[in-house]
Design a protein around this motif. Structure first.
Motif, PDB file in Angstrom:
ATOM      1  N   GLY A 516      28.344  14.059   5.587  1.00 46.33           N
ATOM      2  CA  GLY A 516      29.614  13.439   5.924  1.00 46.33           C
ATOM      3  C   GLY A 516      29.903  12.189   5.121  1.00 46.33           C
ATOM      4  N   GLU A 517      28.881  11.660   4.421  1.00 47.87           N
ATOM      5  CA  GLU A 517      29.089  10.496   3.568  1.00 47.87           C
ATOM      6  C   GLU A 517      29.353  10.965   2.132  1.00 47.87           C
ATOM      7  OE1 GLU A 517      28.587   6.947   4.680  1.00 47.87           O
ATOM      8  OE2 GLU A 517      28.998   7.985   6.550  1.00 47.87           O
ATOM      9  N   ASN A 518      29.599  10.015   1.212  1.00 49.12           N
ATOM     10  CA  ASN A 518      29.977  10.357  -0.167  1.00 49.12           C
ATOM     11  C   ASN A 518      31.114  11.368  -0.172  1.00 49.12           C
ATOM     12  OD1 ASN A 518      26.569  10.206  -1.301  1.00 49.12           O
ATOM     13  ND2 ASN A 518      28.094   8.644  -1.474  1.00 49.12           N
ATOM     14  N   ALA A 519      32.179  11.055   0.574  1.00 50.95           N
ATOM     15  CA  ALA A 519      33.219  12.038   0.853  1.00 50.95           C
ATOM     16  C   ALA A 519      33.907  12.549  -0.403  1.00 50.95           C
ATOM     17  CB  ALA A 519      34.250  11.429   1.806  1.00 50.95           C
ATOM     18  N   TRP A 520      34.199  11.667  -1.349  1.00 53.01           N
ATOM     19  CA  TRP A 520      34.924  12.118  -2.539  1.00 53.01           C
ATOM     20  C   TRP A 520      34.083  13.112  -3.338  1.00 53.01           C
ATOM     21  CZ3 TRP A 520      39.537  12.538  -4.453  1.00 53.01           C
ATOM     22  CH2 TRP A 520      39.708  12.778  -5.830  1.00 53.01           C
ATOM     23  N   PHE A 521      32.812  12.811  -3.499  1.00 56.38           N
ATOM     24  CA  PHE A 521      31.940  13.726  -4.224  1.00 56.38           C
ATOM     25  C   PHE A 521      31.824  15.062  -3.483  1.00 56.38           C
ATOM     26  CE2 PHE A 521      27.718  15.440  -5.265  1.00 56.38           C
ATOM     27  CZ  PHE A 521      27.864  15.587  -6.630  1.00 56.38           C
ATOM     28  N   THR A 522      31.725  14.995  -2.159  1.00 53.80           N
ATOM     29  CA  THR A 522      31.612  16.215  -1.373  1.00 53.80           C
ATOM     30  C   THR A 522      32.833  17.103  -1.540  1.00 53.80           C
ATOM     31  OG1 THR A 522      30.233  15.075   0.254  1.00 53.80           O
ATOM     32  CG2 THR A 522      31.277  17.116   0.957  1.00 53.80           C
ATOM     33  N   LEU A 523      34.004  16.492  -1.676  1.00 50.45           N
ATOM     34  CA  LEU A 523      35.236  17.253  -1.790  1.00 50.45           C
ATOM     35  C   LEU A 523      35.479  17.791  -3.199  1.00 50.45           C
ATOM     36  CD1 LEU A 523      37.580  14.965   0.319  1.00 50.45           C
ATOM     37  CD2 LEU A 523      36.856  17.265   0.939  1.00 50.45           C
ATOM     38  N   THR A 524      34.941  17.127  -4.197  1.00 53.83           N
ATOM     39  CA  THR A 524      35.292  17.481  -5.571  1.00 53.83           C
ATOM     40  C   THR A 524      34.158  18.096  -6.364  1.00 53.83           C
ATOM     41  OG1 THR A 524      34.729  15.249  -6.345  1.00 53.83           O
ATOM     42  CG2 THR A 524      37.019  15.650  -5.688  1.00 53.83           C
ATOM     43  N   ALA A 525      32.941  18.134  -5.817  1.00 56.62           N
ATOM     44  CA  ALA A 525      31.804  18.676  -6.550  1.00 56.62           C
ATOM     45  C   ALA A 525      30.809  19.261  -5.563  1.00 56.62           C
ATOM     46  CB  ALA A 525      31.145  17.587  -7.390  1.00 56.62           C
ATOM     47  N   ALA A 526      29.774  19.880  -6.100  1.00 52.19           N
ATOM     48  CA  ALA A 526      28.730  20.428  -5.248  1.00 52.19           C
ATOM     49  C   ALA A 526      27.808  19.303  -4.810  1.00 52.19           C
ATOM     50  CB  ALA A 526      27.939  21.483  -5.996  1.00 52.19           C
ATOM     51  N   PRO A 527      27.763  18.942  -3.531  1.00 50.29           N
ATOM     52  CA  PRO A 527      26.919  17.831  -3.106  1.00 50.29           C
ATOM     53  C   PRO A 527      25.446  18.207  -3.190  1.00 50.29           C
ATOM     54  CG  PRO A 527      27.819  18.956  -1.195  1.00 50.29           C
ATOM     55  CD  PRO A 527      28.458  19.594  -2.404  1.00 50.29           C
ATOM     56  N   ALA A 528      24.608  17.183  -3.269  1.00 54.51           N
ATOM     57  CA  ALA A 528      23.178  17.436  -3.219  1.00 54.51           C
ATOM     58  C   ALA A 528      22.840  18.056  -1.866  1.00 54.51           C
ATOM     59  CB  ALA A 528      22.419  16.124  -3.408  1.00 54.51           C
ATOM     60  N   PRO A 529      21.951  19.042  -1.837  1.00 53.26           N
ATOM     61  CA  PRO A 529      21.633  19.687  -0.548  1.00 53.26           C
ATOM     62  C   PRO A 529      20.971  18.707   0.406  1.00 53.26           C
ATOM     63  CG  PRO A 529      20.095  20.364  -2.266  1.00 53.26           C
ATOM     64  CD  PRO A 529      21.178  19.600  -2.949  1.00 53.26           C
ATOM     65  N   LEU A 530      21.089  18.971   1.681  1.00 52.80           N
ATOM     66  CA  LEU A 530      20.432  18.136   2.675  1.00 52.80           C
ATOM     67  C   LEU A 530      18.915  18.162   2.481  1.00 52.80           C
ATOM     68  CD1 LEU A 530      22.416  18.935   5.945  1.00 52.80           C
ATOM     69  CD2 LEU A 530      22.174  16.698   4.868  1.00 52.80           C
ATOM     70  N   ASP A 531      18.305  17.014   2.632  1.00 51.28           N
ATOM     71  CA  ASP A 531      16.854  16.893   2.489  1.00 51.28           C
ATOM     72  C   ASP A 531      16.346  16.051   3.652  1.00 51.28           C
ATOM     73  OD1 ASP A 531      14.272  16.943   1.616  1.00 51.28           O
ATOM     74  OD2 ASP A 531      14.570  15.623  -0.100  1.00 51.28           O
ATOM     75  N   LEU A 532      16.450  16.587   4.861  1.00 54.32           N
ATOM     76  CA  LEU A 532      16.145  15.826   6.065  1.00 54.32           C
ATOM     77  C   LEU A 532      14.665  15.479   6.230  1.00 54.32           C
ATOM     78  CD1 LEU A 532      18.539  17.622   8.577  1.00 54.32           C
ATOM     79  CD2 LEU A 532      18.950  15.542   7.256  1.00 54.32           C
ATOM     80  N   PRO A 533      13.716  16.288   5.760  1.00 61.86           N
ATOM     81  CA  PRO A 533      12.307  15.927   5.969  1.00 61.86           C
ATOM     82  C   PRO A 533      11.827  14.743   5.129  1.00 61.86           C
ATOM     83  CG  PRO A 533      12.557  18.299   5.561  1.00 61.86           C
ATOM     84  CD  PRO A 533      13.852  17.641   5.199  1.00 61.86           C
ATOM     85  N   PHE A 534      12.568  14.372   4.084  1.00 59.46           N
ATOM     86  CA  PHE A 534      12.048  13.381   3.137  1.00 59.46           C
ATOM     87  C   PHE A 534      11.687  12.065   3.814  1.00 59.46           C
ATOM     88  CE2 PHE A 534      12.714   9.785   0.259  1.00 59.46           C
ATOM     89  CZ  PHE A 534      11.774  10.075  -0.718  1.00 59.46           C
ATOM     90  N   GLY A 535      12.497  11.627   4.765  1.00 58.24           N
ATOM     91  CA  GLY A 535      12.264  10.329   5.385  1.00 58.24           C
ATOM     92  C   GLY A 535      10.898  10.225   6.030  1.00 58.24           C
ATOM     93  N   SER A 536      10.517  11.226   6.802  1.00 64.98           N
ATOM     94  CA  SER A 536       9.220  11.174   7.474  1.00 64.98           C
ATOM     95  C   SER A 536       8.074  11.269   6.468  1.00 64.98           C
ATOM     96  CB  SER A 536       9.113  12.303   8.508  1.00 64.98           C
ATOM     97  OG  SER A 536       9.275  13.569   7.883  1.00 64.98           O
ATOM     98  N   LEU A 537       8.270  12.013   5.379  1.00 62.35           N
ATOM     99  CA  LEU A 537       7.251  12.110   4.344  1.00 62.35           C
ATOM    100  C   LEU A 537       7.047  10.768   3.643  1.00 62.35           C
ATOM    101  CD1 LEU A 537       8.352  15.546   2.832  1.00 62.35           C
ATOM    102  CD2 LEU A 537       6.290  15.120   4.214  1.00 62.35           C
ATOM    103  N   LYS A 539       7.747   7.751   4.908  1.00 64.65           N
ATOM    104  CA  LYS A 539       7.133   6.819   5.857  1.00 64.65           C
ATOM    105  C   LYS A 539       5.625   7.028   5.935  1.00 64.65           C
ATOM    106  CE  LYS A 539      11.250   7.150   8.699  1.00 64.65           C
ATOM    107  NZ  LYS A 539      11.813   7.633   9.986  1.00 64.65           N
ATOM    108  N   ALA A 540       5.218   8.297   5.994  1.00 63.28           N
ATOM    109  CA  ALA A 540       3.789   8.588   6.110  1.00 63.28           C
ATOM    110  C   ALA A 540       3.013   8.068   4.907  1.00 63.28           C
ATOM    111  CB  ALA A 540       3.587  10.099   6.267  1.00 63.28           C
ATOM    112  N   ALA A 541       3.584   8.229   3.699  1.00 62.83           N
ATOM    113  CA  ALA A 541       2.894   7.774   2.496  1.00 62.83           C
ATOM    114  C   ALA A 541       2.766   6.252   2.479  1.00 62.83           C
ATOM    115  CB  ALA A 541       3.640   8.258   1.258  1.00 62.83           C
ATOM    116  N   VAL A 542       3.791   5.545   2.896  1.00 63.55           N
ATOM    117  CA  VAL A 542       3.747   4.086   2.903  1.00 63.55           C
ATOM    118  C   VAL A 542       2.765   3.592   3.960  1.00 63.55           C
ATOM    119  CG1 VAL A 542       5.079   1.982   3.251  1.00 63.55           C
ATOM    120  CG2 VAL A 542       6.105   3.893   2.015  1.00 63.55           C
ATOM    121  N   ARG A 543       2.830   4.155   5.165  1.00 62.31           N
ATOM    122  CA  ARG A 543       1.940   3.693   6.237  1.00 62.31           C
ATOM    123  C   ARG A 543       0.476   3.925   5.887  1.00 62.31           C
ATOM    124  NH1 ARG A 543       6.089   5.973  10.642  1.00 62.31           N
ATOM    125  NH2 ARG A 543       7.105   3.997  11.186  1.00 62.31           N
ATOM    126  N   LYS A 544       0.181   5.007   5.202  1.00 57.59           N
ATOM    127  CA  LYS A 544      -1.203   5.306   4.822  1.00 57.59           C
ATOM    128  C   LYS A 544      -1.750   4.272   3.848  1.00 57.59           C
ATOM    129  CE  LYS A 544      -4.111   9.226   3.546  1.00 57.59           C
ATOM    130  NZ  LYS A 544      -4.129  10.662   3.140  1.00 57.59           N
TER     131      LYS A 544
END
Length: 602
Positions: A516-537, A539-544
């Protein structure tokens, strides 16, 4: 995938790369205050106290070494002087009003100052000798006024306009406007109908090819030699001491090879220009009735005073003192820096001389260019580096930056010893290469420049550091997670050896939260696919690694769920919006206040 879709994804990746390479831009909030310092607004050429004095059309200005301001009053055909006490007096020129008193009859005469006559004098430059040089525009010549008031024609002729080079006694000009000296005594002349011209100390006139129709010129003479800034109908052109040309163009004059301002902000239409250093200029835009600044290193453009309306050229003129966008100008022309750093503007249409308070020029430290940055510091300062790629500073001024928000939030808290200490948060803007940022920080920590370091990391850093595809990071976690953990572990050990507290700040990109963000890019080009797991990955690397973590993900997710949610990212580029910087700054400030790293310095 279609060819057009693939091209758009490549364009998106290229835009990210360019943003990380070329830096920052623009303004969201403005703190410069505009005030009137001379001129009642009435039409005329009355001398006297600044508030009561009148002008007809002030254009060019210059300060002498004593702090007196010389003003070319073009419509009054006079040279005026505003002394340090604020008194205005006419020092050369004259003539009687015509056209119902709206203009003074033009003339041409050399001789004693009171008998000299001009035809729309414009630019003024003060030579090291104290001689005053005047671009007598419609007389097509350069005039010189000696300290004793004697006015003579230095170069050009009112009866022979043209473009001839050679000895100044035979050289020709056509409507010269702006003037500037370098320290070697070369006089640069913006001659709109010909080109930029140079009159050397021996009196020889020659061309300098910097583009067409220049209206003003400014020179900053640094250790490497003079950097020349030329404003005109093509935009702003910079000639570095080695002769290299760079051009920031107007929309109408853009061509391949021109530099861009970051955030895609229009340059406006530079008319008169003054140099603060070899990379920063302030210029007037008569078309949009604004005063702007540009840092050529990374394309930072700001509107310092006047409405944030980029064009609507006939709709923005007015008169109002005030802060930033609340102020109004009418045909601002000449511009000069006062000895105390304030910006002085000849507001021609309003027949007044205005001032802008010195702009806050703090910005990012660029290790490859300015390793220390523009940051004053003292023994009472506790300096925190916020280091990373362009997410730490993009499309912002200081007031609305993440760093500015952190400073204000922490300093206002009772948990910070504001009576004995001042917080300074310095953006260290790297190149998108985590290794380069890491090496710089290690060096700076051991010099004592930074008292604490916040290392900002997002997906762009991971992709760049480990040579991975930005859209495949979650699937490549086994490649980058252990390497990041080890890198941060070593970084923590180096910081401990230097006695510098450190933490890692992590933040999402828009596609790691929602489409829902980067609205102009989403409307005019192919947006980057969702990558929801990245955040937890991540965090785990930093905490370790054992490095303290400041996690911006929860604050961004909470904001997205709120009914009062505002855009967190730009509509077309991946960087934070004004509100996104607000959320990030507040979260980092809370983390600093919780850990209070400054306690170890007491």
């Amino acid at each position: 995938m279609s060819a057009s879709t693939a091209a758009r994804i490549v364009l998106y990746t290229t835009w990210v790369s360019l943003a990380l390479t070329f830096g920052v831009c623009a303004a969201d909030a403005q703190s410069e205050t505009v005030r009137t310092v001379a001129g009642s607004g009435a039409l005329g050429y009355q001398d006297g106290a600044a508030a009561n004095a009148t002008f007809m059309m002030p254009i060019g200005m210059a300060y002498d070494q004593a702090g007196n301001l010389y003003v070319a009053d073009g419509a009054a055909q006079r040279i005026r002087l505003i002394d340090r006490a604020g008194n205005v007096r006419t020092i050369a020129g004259g003539g009687t009003p015509v056209d119902g008193g709206l203009w003074v009859a033009a003339g041409y005469a050399d001789g004693p100052a009171s008998q000299a006559r001009f035809n729309r004098p414009a630019g003024i430059a003060i030579a090291p000798s104290g001689d005053v040089f005047i671009a007598d525009s419609f007389n097509h010549c350069i005039r010189r006024m000696r300290p004793d008031g004697e006015v003579s024609t230095f170069a050009g002729s009112p009866s022979a306009p043209g473009s001839l080079d050679g000895p100044r006694s035979v050289a020709q000009f056509q409507r010269p406007t702006g003037l500037a000296f370098d320290r070697s005594g070369n006089l640069y002349v913006a001659d709109p109908m010909t080109q930029l011209r140079k009159i050397d100390p021996a009196g020889n006139v020659s061309y300098i090819q910097v583009g067409n129709q220049p209206t003003d010129v400014a020179v900053y003479d640094g250790p490497a030699g003079p950097t020349i800034f030329v404003a005109g109908f093509e935009g702003l052109i910079v000639r570095t001491p080695d002769g290299k040309l760079e051009r920031f163009s107007t929309v109408e004059a853009h061509r391949e090879g021109d530099r861009f301002t970051q955030g895609g902000r229009p340059l406006g239409h530079p008319f008169w220009v003054t140099a603060l250093d070899d990379h920063t200029v302030i210029y007037t835009d008569v078309r949009s009735n604004t005063v702007r600044s540009l840092d050529i290193r990374y394309g930072l453009e700001r509107i310092l005073g006047g409405p944030p309306n980029e064009d609507a050229s006939a709709d923005t003129g007015g008169y109002a003192d005030g802060i930033g966008g609340a102020a109004r100008f009418d045909a601002p022309m000449g511009i000069v820096v006062r000895p105390d750093g304030a910006i002085i503007v000849a507001d021609a249409g309003n027949r007044r001389i205005r001032t802008l308070s010195p702009p806050d020029r703090r910005g990012p430290v660029l290790p490859a260019i300015n390793p220390l940055g523009v940051h004053d510091s003292g023994p009472q300062d506790y300096t925190v580096a916020l280091a990373g790629n362009s997410f730490v500073w993009f499309n912002t001024d200081w007031d609305s930056s993440i760093e500015g928000r952190i400073e204000r939030s922490v300093m206002r808290s009772s948990r910070f010893p504001a009576k004995t200490m001042r917080l300074r948060v310095v953006p260290v803007w790297g190149t998108g290469k985590l290794d380069a940022t890491d090496q710089y920080l290690k060096t700076m920590m051991h010099t004592g420049l930074f008292n604490a370091v916040l290392l900002n990391i997002n997906a762009i850093d991971i992709a760049g550091a480990f040579g991975l595809n930005l859209t495949q990071l979650s699937k490549s976690a086994s490649v980058w997670q252990p390497r990041l953990t080890e890198k941060l572990r070593v970084f923590k050990e180096d910081a401990a050896a230097a006695g510098v507290p450190v933490a890692v700040v992590i933040e999402p990109l828009s596609n790691q939260l929602t489409l829902g963000e980067n609205a102009w890019f989403t409307l005019t080009a192919a947006p980057a696919p969702l990558d929801l797991p990245f955040g937890s990955l991540l965090k785990a690397a930093v905490r370790k690694s054992g490095v303290p973590l400041i996690d911006l993900w929860p604050a961004f997710e909470a904001d997205l769920r709120s009914p009062a949610h505002r855009a967190l990212f730009g509509s077309e580029d991946p960087h934070f919006s004004l509100h996104g910087r607000e959320v990030a700054g507040a979260q980092i400030a809370r983390a600093l206040l919780a850990s209070q790293p400054w306690r170890s310095r007491r």
